[in-house]
Design a protein around this motif. Structure first.
Motif, mmCIF file in Angstrom:
data_model
loop_
_atom_site.group_PDB
_atom_site.id
_atom_site.type_symbol
_atom_site.label_atom_id
_atom_site.label_comp_id
_atom_site.label_asym_id
_atom_site.label_seq_id
_atom_site.Cartn_x
_atom_site.Cartn_y
_atom_site.Cartn_z
ATOM 1 N N ALA A 1 10.335 -1.312 -0.486
ATOM 2 C CA ALA A 1 11.162 -0.134 -0.187
ATOM 3 C C ALA A 1 11.814 0.403 -1.455
ATOM 4 C CB ALA A 1 12.227 -0.489 0.853
ATOM 5 N N VAL A 2 12.324 -0.492 -2.298
ATOM 6 C CA VAL A 2 12.953 -0.070 -3.556
ATOM 7 C C VAL A 2 11.932 0.660 -4.426
ATOM 8 C CG1 VAL A 2 13.935 -0.933 -5.726
ATOM 9 C CG2 VAL A 2 14.782 -1.807 -3.545
ATOM 10 N N VAL B 1 10.156 -0.198 -10.776
ATOM 11 C CA VAL B 1 8.874 -0.525 -10.126
ATOM 12 C C VAL B 1 8.202 -1.695 -10.830
ATOM 13 C CG1 VAL B 1 6.552 0.353 -9.627
ATOM 14 C CG2 VAL B 1 8.555 1.782 -9.181
ATOM 15 N N PHE B 2 8.180 -1.660 -12.155
ATOM 16 C CA PHE B 2 7.505 -2.734 -12.878
ATOM 17 C C PHE B 2 8.233 -4.064 -12.716
ATOM 18 C CE2 PHE B 2 5.348 -4.618 -16.634
ATOM 19 C CZ PHE B 2 4.051 -4.364 -16.227
ATOM 20 N N SER B 3 9.556 -4.032 -12.692
ATOM 21 C CA SER B 3 10.333 -5.267 -12.471
ATOM 22 C C SER B 3 10.038 -5.850 -11.094
ATOM 23 C CB SER B 3 11.836 -4.989 -12.603
ATOM 24 O OG SER B 3 12.145 -4.565 -13.903
ATOM 25 N N ALA B 4 9.996 -4.987 -10.097
ATOM 26 C CA ALA B 4 9.688 -5.449 -8.742
ATOM 27 C C ALA B 4 8.280 -6.037 -8.678
ATOM 28 C CB ALA B 4 9.833 -4.298 -7.747
ATOM 29 N N MET B 5 7.337 -5.393 -9.349
ATOM 30 C CA MET B 5 5.962 -5.887 -9.328
ATOM 31 C C MET B 5 5.864 -7.251 -10.025
ATOM 32 S SD MET B 5 3.473 -2.508 -9.515
ATOM 33 C CE MET B 5 3.831 -2.072 -11.180
ATOM 34 N N ILE B 6 6.573 -7.414 -11.128
ATOM 35 C CA ILE B 6 6.547 -8.710 -11.822
ATOM 36 C C ILE B 6 7.128 -9.798 -10.923
ATOM 37 C CG2 ILE B 6 7.566 -10.020 -13.732
ATOM 38 C CD1 ILE B 6 7.046 -7.618 -15.536
ATOM 39 N N MET C 1 7.171 -15.368 -1.738
ATOM 40 C CA MET C 1 8.493 -14.805 -1.502
ATOM 41 C C MET C 1 8.660 -14.506 -0.006
ATOM 42 S SD MET C 1 9.887 -11.260 -3.205
ATOM 43 C CE MET C 1 9.698 -11.874 -4.866
ATOM 44 N N PRO C 2 9.865 -14.736 0.531
ATOM 45 C CA PRO C 2 10.087 -14.407 1.950
ATOM 46 C C PRO C 2 9.741 -12.946 2.243
ATOM 47 C CG PRO C 2 11.959 -15.613 1.057
ATOM 48 C CD PRO C 2 11.050 -15.304 -0.092
ATOM 49 N N LEU C 3 9.177 -12.729 3.402
ATOM 50 C CA LEU C 3 8.683 -11.408 3.783
ATOM 51 C C LEU C 3 9.774 -10.335 3.703
ATOM 52 C CD1 LEU C 3 6.023 -10.204 4.545
ATOM 53 C CD2 LEU C 3 6.547 -10.629 6.942
ATOM 54 N N ILE C 4 10.995 -10.672 4.049
ATOM 55 C CA ILE C 4 12.082 -9.695 4.005
ATOM 56 C C ILE C 4 12.306 -9.198 2.577
ATOM 57 C CG2 ILE C 4 13.935 -11.412 3.807
ATOM 58 C CD1 ILE C 4 14.157 -8.152 5.801
ATOM 59 N N LEU C 5 12.154 -10.093 1.596
ATOM 60 C CA LEU C 5 12.302 -9.681 0.195
ATOM 61 C C LEU C 5 11.120 -8.827 -0.262
ATOM 62 C CD1 LEU C 5 13.810 -12.874 -1.486
ATOM 63 C CD2 LEU C 5 14.969 -10.754 -0.844
ATOM 64 N N VAL C 6 9.930 -9.147 0.241
ATOM 65 C CA VAL C 6 8.753 -8.330 -0.071
ATOM 66 C C VAL C 6 8.980 -6.912 0.447
ATOM 67 C CG1 VAL C 6 6.283 -7.983 0.374
ATOM 68 C CG2 VAL C 6 7.159 -10.284 -0.098
ATOM 69 N N LEU D 1 0.828 -1.211 0.000
ATOM 70 C CA LEU D 1 0.000 0.000 0.000
ATOM 71 C C LEU D 1 0.861 1.259 0.000
ATOM 72 C CD1 LEU D 1 -2.951 -0.858 2.394
ATOM 73 C CD2 LEU D 1 -3.118 -0.114 0.019
ATOM 74 N N VAL D 2 2.064 1.162 0.575
ATOM 75 C CA VAL D 2 2.946 2.343 0.630
ATOM 76 C C VAL D 2 3.303 2.815 -0.785
ATOM 77 C CG1 VAL D 2 5.192 3.213 1.405
ATOM 78 C CG2 VAL D 2 3.804 1.781 2.924
ATOM 79 N N PRO D 3 3.892 1.958 -1.639
ATOM 80 C CA PRO D 3 4.172 2.451 -2.989
ATOM 81 C C PRO D 3 2.907 2.777 -3.792
ATOM 82 C CG PRO D 3 4.893 0.170 -2.774
ATOM 83 C CD PRO D 3 4.456 0.635 -1.430
ATOM 84 N N VAL D 4 1.809 2.099 -3.503
ATOM 85 C CA VAL D 4 0.552 2.421 -4.203
ATOM 86 C C VAL D 4 0.153 3.859 -3.902
ATOM 87 C CG1 VAL D 4 -1.930 1.961 -4.281
ATOM 88 C CG2 VAL D 4 -0.325 0.074 -4.392
#
Length: 182
Positions: free
Chosen positions: A162-163, A139-144, A152-157, A97-100
């Motif tokens: 953050a990125v 952003v799009f790469s992260a979303m894909i 995915m592990p929560l730390i990577l999410v 929700l933060v980046p949204v």
């Protein structure tokens, strides 16, 4: 803006229509996905959208199919796709929700500033700046990645979130200065 029938059927514009039509398909596939293969199908819809986004500009320039319709339609398709994907990601990763929120605020700011500059100064943003394109790619790469790997592990999410957030903020700041110069 005067649009001819010929421009409506330009291949780059058709690719933008397809990208817009892929949005509900992605949303449907993603929200119903329960297995990795189902997530892959949702990501595949995004992949097709990304490829058509890359091709439309190249085709428009190469075959002289640049049109006012295409200039307006391409960023609309991009923004609708990004916002739809980002909102869908919130259904599995509430932290997204933060980046949204940043994305919506940034795009709202840019829309208002463009309208203001057109109305008061008869100027408008000439297109995406390089920092905006880099931010969009990040952003799009992260979303894909988040679509492809829902477990995915929560730390990577958190890291990808953050990125995305930092990238969007940097882009927003960059556009703030661009609009200031206009």
């Amino acid at each position: 803006m005067r649009i001819s029938k010929k421009e409506i059927l330009y291949i780059p514009n058709i690719l933008s229509y397809i990208r817009i039509l892929l949005i509900p398909l992605f949303v449907y596939l993603y929200l119903r996905a329960e297995t990795p293969i189902q997530c892959f199908y949702a990501a595949l819809a995004l992949g097709v959208s990304s490829i058509s986004d890359l091709l439309d500009g190249k085709i428009a320039r190469r075959f002289n199919m640049i049109s006012e319709l295409g200039i307006a339609l391409d960023p609309i398709a991009d923004k609708l796709t990004h916002i739809a994907v980002a909102i869908c990601l919130c259904t599995r990763h509430v932290v997204f929700l933060v980046p949204v929120c940043i994305l919506i605020c940034k795009e709202t700011y840019m829309g208002i500033m463009n309208l203001y500059k057109i109305k008061t100064k008869k100027k408008k943003l000439g297109g995406a700046e390089m920092f905006g394109k880099v931010s969009t790619a990040i952003v799009f790469s992260a979303m894909i990645l988040l679509v492809l790997f829902p477990a995915m592990p929560l730390i990577l999410v958190y890291l990808l979130t953050a990125v995305c957030s930092v990238s969007l903020i940097v882009s927003w700041i960059g556009y703030f200065f661009v609009f200031r110069k206009l």
